[in-house]
Design an enzyme around this catalytic site. Sequence first.
Site, PDB file in Angstrom:
ATOM      1  N   SER A 108      61.772  12.714  -0.759  1.00 24.63           N
ATOM      2  CA  SER A 108      61.766  13.726   0.289  1.00 24.63           C
ATOM      3  C   SER A 108      60.452  14.480   0.192  1.00 24.63           C
ATOM      4  O   SER A 108      59.700  14.291  -0.757  1.00 24.63           O
ATOM      5  CB  SER A 108      62.934  14.688   0.116  1.00 24.63           C
ATOM      6  OG  SER A 108      62.982  15.635   1.170  1.00 24.63           O
ATOM      7  N   ARG A 359      61.109   6.378   3.374  1.00 21.03           N
ATOM      8  CA  ARG A 359      62.540   6.345   3.681  1.00 21.03           C
ATOM      9  C   ARG A 359      62.751   6.758   5.131  1.00 21.03           C
ATOM     10  O   ARG A 359      61.929   7.480   5.721  1.00 21.03           O
ATOM     11  CB  ARG A 359      63.329   7.282   2.771  1.00 21.03           C
ATOM     12  CG  ARG A 359      62.931   8.726   2.868  1.00 21.03           C
ATOM     13  CD  ARG A 359      63.972   9.678   2.313  1.00 21.03           C
ATOM     14  NE  ARG A 359      65.110   9.803   3.210  1.00 21.03           N
ATOM     15  CZ  ARG A 359      66.032  10.763   3.088  1.00 21.03           C
ATOM     16  NH1 ARG A 359      65.942  11.651   2.120  1.00 21.03           N
ATOM     17  NH2 ARG A 359      67.041  10.837   3.926  1.00 21.03           N
ATOM     18  N   THR A 395      68.132  18.886   2.761  1.00 23.79           N
ATOM     19  CA  THR A 395      68.763  18.940   1.445  1.00 23.79           C
ATOM     20  C   THR A 395      69.794  20.059   1.365  1.00 23.79           C
ATOM     21  O   THR A 395      70.906  19.873   0.850  1.00 23.79           O
ATOM     22  CB  THR A 395      67.702  19.111   0.346  1.00 23.79           C
ATOM     23  OG1 THR A 395      66.759  18.037   0.421  1.00 23.79           O
ATOM     24  CG2 THR A 395      68.345  19.103  -1.029  1.00 23.79           C
ATOM     25  N   CYS A 556      57.824  -1.893   9.160  1.00 23.95           N
ATOM     26  CA  CYS A 556      58.236  -1.881   7.756  1.00 23.95           C
ATOM     27  C   CYS A 556      57.117  -1.299   6.904  1.00 23.95           C
ATOM     28  O   CYS A 556      55.992  -1.786   6.941  1.00 23.95           O
ATOM     29  CB  CYS A 556      58.573  -3.288   7.281  1.00 23.95           C
ATOM     30  SG  CYS A 556      58.886  -3.382   5.503  1.00 23.95           S
ATOM     31  N   CYS A 583      61.045  -4.494  -0.900  1.00 25.93           N
ATOM     32  CA  CYS A 583      61.824  -3.509  -0.137  1.00 25.93           C
ATOM     33  C   CYS A 583      61.987  -2.194  -0.892  1.00 25.93           C
ATOM     34  O   CYS A 583      62.403  -2.178  -2.060  1.00 25.93           O
ATOM     35  CB  CYS A 583      63.188  -4.103   0.208  1.00 25.93           C
ATOM     36  SG  CYS A 583      64.258  -2.990   1.125  1.00 25.93           S
ATOM     37  N   CYS A 589      64.078  -1.265   9.107  1.00 24.08           N
ATOM     38  CA  CYS A 589      64.248  -2.541   9.807  1.00 24.08           C
ATOM     39  C   CYS A 589      65.610  -2.619  10.475  1.00 24.08           C
ATOM     40  O   CYS A 589      65.733  -3.091  11.613  1.00 24.08           O
ATOM     41  CB  CYS A 589      64.050  -3.705   8.841  1.00 24.08           C
ATOM     42  SG  CYS A 589      65.129  -3.667   7.391  1.00 24.08           S
TER      43      CYS A 589
END
Length: 614
Positions: A108, A359, A395, A556, A583, A589
């Site tokens: 994050s 992310r 959060t 990606c 990954c 994706c």
Amino acid sequence: MKVMHAYRCAKSWLVCQRIAQQSVYKYSSSTQPKITTHYSVIPRENDDRWKDVEMERFSDEADVIVVGGGPAGLSCAIKLKQLAKEKGKDIRVCLFEKAQEIGMHTLSGACLEPRALKELFPDWKERGAPLHTPVKHDRFAILTKNWRIPIPILKGFPMHNDGNYVVRLGNVVKWLGEQAEELEVEIYPGFACTEVLYHEDGSVKGIATNDVGIHKDGSPKDNFERGMEFHAKVTIFSEGCHGALAKQLYLNQDFNLRENCDPQAYGIGIKEVWSVDKSKWKPGTVDHTIGWPLDRNTYGGSFLYHLDEGEPLVAVGFVTALDYSNPYLNPFREFQRFKHHPSVRGVFEGGTRIAYGARALNEGGLQNIPKLAFPGGCLIGCSPGFMNGPKIKGTHTAMKSGIVAGEAVFNALTDEERTNETQGLYVPEYEENLKQSWLWKELKSVRNVRLSFATFLGWYGGLVYTGLFYVLGRGKEPWTFKSKGPDYKHLSPASECRQIEYPKPDNKISFDLLSSIALSGTNHEHDQPAHLTLQNDDIPVMRNLAVFDGPEQRFCPAGVYEYVPLEGGQDGEMRLQINAQNCVHCKTCDIKDPSQNINWVCPEGGGGPAYNGM
């Protein structure tokens, strides 16, 4: 406007169909090689290689199972055990996390609002929570290619960060894990949960962990082990953004969890940590921008946070909304280009990049949140999506949802007079109580902000709307905007879009993708079926490449997808290659694939990125 939008969608659909039909004709004489071997797509029942393999699963039981060891899941488990200790009750709480260690998959920004943390641990400072950097300077600006236009941050603005802390969230999560263990929460890192189990009456029974010891071709290894079943009265799903088990729950027609909400909206966040020259280090400085390098119709922006943890560290990142239309847009390269802006370049000159990761994140509002409670379970945290988009913070809201769920589930478990119509315990009070909390009030006030940027005025209109209706009116407008459909449907055919020329990396401030992935610590067992599964192995070439010029090789952020020449194929014929070992578990994706052919499932437990305080 709605008529024009519908017209454009219909026109794009017809173009896609025409190009796809031409592609099928072009490649009809050849067959794409087999890609997917995962048992979730290729059944083992009819595979002779599996006929003599023992498939019985052992099982265990708990009162509560928590799937996912992030801020929400840990907060929920902690609250359950706090209440059990306070009331003298014995409750078994088991928490499963797919990462090898708690916090290893956490990424994050992060500028943390400590409101929920204070509720969970009023003495968090005495306990040594790793919140070392209070925000001292707050900046926000619009970027053009060469200029920075400062926007004053007044009290009440979403970006106002007085009282917040710049943190390395992975370290905070690791600390939460330590607090949970002290309260005797059973934590099982390295266990990937891959299946939702049901009672005969349709209520959730628990989860199953994934099978291990499977070759890349889908055959069993000599050390094959069946996953275990874990049963509970209540199973709490806290997998983070776009969770694999949450997707299974959304498909459950008995629950209809997404029946009365809009499709979730997402962004892809890419982050780096730098060690910078001490003369450029300003601990406690928080800097956000919108605008360049994105155009006015593409939602996104940057963050740059100066940490105060004993060394001159800076966290920098860029978020790109996944409802963009141009398939040539590359979020990773937009981020690399951003770092060369005159207003930020100097921070990185002479510094060293030490970490990288990415992310997906929820960007939808209150109207995108599904039903949260169902027989046998509930959804908490970023899995259903409680992020406050204008604040760029999720959060504190994720933790609050975990706290509220923990309280409601504890009361339900210990109510001896409670009756239940299903074997799995149904706790609707969780959702009811959440709607009475400050979390719901906060999300209601900003429910229209993200969608206000989706008009023809782009972020110009969004800023004006935010000023008028959020800053001045606190979201009390009597209307609620509706989304324009899932992110993947916004992608236009490549023939309708301009190609984007990105500058080459200079390897000082900007870098290539492979050197970036190396800094994420990502590692998977190579000899296992790819966890990026395809429902149809032909679709990537036949549709994604033919119509959209293979957007997965650009959206990606880890170089998982590549189109390479087909061995023995016709001149110019291509195939998709999946580099699953790269990954970073961002799920982009699965979200942005225009054919919705990619399904992200958990690899063997322990695989993935090895973030160190990201």
